[in-house]
Design a protein around this motif. Structure first.
Motif, PDB file in Angstrom:
ATOM      1  N   UNK A 109      10.438   8.438  -0.751  1.00 30.42           N
ATOM      2  CA  UNK A 109       9.631   7.226  -0.414  1.00 30.42           C
ATOM      3  C   UNK A 109       9.722   6.333   0.407  1.00 30.42           C
ATOM      4  N   UNK A 110      10.302   6.341   1.637  1.00 32.10           N
ATOM      5  CA  UNK A 110      10.425   5.632   2.746  1.00 32.10           C
ATOM      6  C   UNK A 110       9.190   5.871   3.785  1.00 32.10           C
ATOM      7  N   UNK A 133      10.283   6.671   8.272  1.00 30.91           N
ATOM      8  CA  UNK A 133      10.053   7.785   7.127  1.00 30.91           C
ATOM      9  C   UNK A 133      10.507   9.316   7.534  1.00 30.91           C
ATOM     10  N   UNK A 134      10.783   9.533   8.869  1.00 27.43           N
ATOM     11  CA  UNK A 134      11.049  10.894   9.151  1.00 27.43           C
ATOM     12  C   UNK A 134      12.580  11.069   9.480  1.00 27.43           C
ATOM     13  N   UNK A 135      13.509   9.987   9.312  1.00 27.71           N
ATOM     14  CA  UNK A 135      14.820  10.113   9.496  1.00 27.71           C
ATOM     15  C   UNK A 135      15.448  11.085   8.428  1.00 27.71           C
ATOM     16  N   UNK A 136      16.121  12.274   8.604  1.00 27.19           N
ATOM     17  CA  UNK A 136      16.326  13.400   7.730  1.00 27.19           C
ATOM     18  C   UNK A 136      17.784  12.930   7.200  1.00 27.19           C
ATOM     19  N   UNK A 137      17.780  11.675   6.357  1.00 24.63           N
ATOM     20  CA  UNK A 137      18.929  11.241   6.032  1.00 24.63           C
ATOM     21  C   UNK A 137      19.162  11.116   4.405  1.00 24.63           C
ATOM     22  N   UNK A 138      18.268  12.179   3.701  1.00 24.86           N
ATOM     23  CA  UNK A 138      18.665  12.363   2.360  1.00 24.86           C
ATOM     24  C   UNK A 138      19.524  13.768   2.378  1.00 24.86           C
ATOM     25  N   UNK A 155       9.638  12.843  -2.770  1.00 19.08           N
ATOM     26  CA  UNK A 155       8.171  12.310  -3.031  1.00 19.08           C
ATOM     27  C   UNK A 155       8.125  11.690  -1.656  1.00 19.08           C
ATOM     28  N   UNK A 156       7.038  11.803  -0.969  1.00 18.43           N
ATOM     29  CA  UNK A 156       6.884  11.116   0.494  1.00 18.43           C
ATOM     30  C   UNK A 156       6.281   9.697   0.013  1.00 18.43           C
ATOM     31  N   UNK A 157       6.339   8.747   0.997  1.00 20.67           N
ATOM     32  CA  UNK A 157       5.970   7.703   0.852  1.00 20.67           C
ATOM     33  C   UNK A 157       4.187   7.513   0.742  1.00 20.67           C
ATOM     34  N   UNK A 158       3.799   6.804  -0.423  1.00 17.52           N
ATOM     35  CA  UNK A 158       2.481   6.551  -0.423  1.00 17.52           C
ATOM     36  C   UNK A 158       2.314   5.088  -0.486  1.00 17.52           C
ATOM     37  N   UNK A 159       1.618   4.463   0.494  1.00 17.04           N
ATOM     38  CA  UNK A 159       1.242   3.297   0.556  1.00 17.04           C
ATOM     39  C   UNK A 159       0.545   2.575  -0.609  1.00 17.04           C
ATOM     40  N   UNK A 160       0.949   1.363  -0.868  1.00 15.85           N
ATOM     41  CA  UNK A 160       0.307   0.901  -2.257  1.00 15.85           C
ATOM     42  C   UNK A 160      -1.206   0.272  -1.734  1.00 15.85           C
ATOM     43  N   UNK A 161      -2.263   0.690  -2.575  1.00 14.58           N
ATOM     44  CA  UNK A 161      -3.429  -0.063  -2.371  1.00 14.58           C
ATOM     45  C   UNK A 161      -3.537  -1.239  -2.659  1.00 14.58           C
ATOM     46  N   UNK A 162      -4.370  -2.277  -1.883  1.00 13.54           N
ATOM     47  CA  UNK A 162      -4.294  -3.551  -2.051  1.00 13.54           C
ATOM     48  C   UNK A 162      -5.911  -3.853  -2.963  1.00 13.54           C
TER      49      UNK A 162
END
Length: 216
Positions: A180-181, A186-191, A204-211
């Protein structure tokens, strides 16, 4: 105080290191939560590292605030935050005092007090889901902002303690992008997680919130 190695609290020096070193080293450690109803314990199976002002994904990226002050140390304390107006998440503060960083405790296997955890997580479909994800972990262990700043190294009857536990073999440790970052972090392999453990939460990849758009 017990002299059984796996039941000894992690010491301050363990946390007073770069967060990228501490995060994978926390896998397999035992998190103990003393609640008014009794103790709950879990074995950590998934974590994420956040490197403070060096990390666009960190709460401390833009500096110190009232909300993130605990992240600036001393190390070995709990940083608890409220997210989306609904959930709490638990982090272990790392690094030298004054330089914010922390490890998000994302998931674990309940090893003691499962009935207490299940009472707080009635929608869990199995024991593996009780603490599968950071919000679920915090809910199962009755963690909220009142525990922000608690010393994780104190042991005894402290509200929260991290014990030596049973770390996995290095070959079982995996790493990849954080859940979710978005943006530059976003691409730091820190999980980090224990391979094939059923309590690890799905990526789960980050999905920007829709305005919301106004009607024309």
């Amino acid at each position: 105080m017990t002299d059984v190695p796996e039941r000894m609290p992690l010491n301050r020096d363990f946390f007073a290191r770069p967060v990228i070193e501490v995060a994978p080293a926390l896998l397999g450690r035992t998190l103990v939560r003393h609640t008014p109803d009794g103790p709950i314990e879990l074995r950590l199976t998934e974590v994420e590292a956040y490197d403070g002002e060096n990390d666009p994904g960190s709460h401390a990226y833009r500096g110190r605030t009232a909300r993130n002050a605990t992240m600036f140390g001393p190390p070995g304390h709990a940083y608890v935050y409220f997210i989306y107006g609904m959930w709490f998440s638990l982090n272990a503060v790392c690094g030298p005092e004054g330089q914010a960083s922390g490890v998000l405790l994302r998931a674990g296997k309940i090893t003691r007090g499962a009935s207490l955890a299940a009472a707080r997580r009635p929608k869990a479909r199995s024991a593996n889901e009780l603490a599968k994800g950071p919000a679920r972990l915090a809910t199962a262990l009755d963690i909220d902002r009142s525990l922000d700043g608690v010393d994780l190294c104190r042991g005894g009857d402290a509200p929260l303690t991290l014990l030596q536990g049973d770390p996995p073999a290095p070959a079982l440790v995996r790493h990849g992008p954080r859940t979710g970052v978005g943006g530059d972090g976003a691409h730091h392999p820190w999980r980090y997680w224990i391979a094939d453990d059923p309590t690890v939460s799905p990526y789960r990849r980050h999905v920007p919130r829709r305005r919301a758009t106004s009607a024309t």
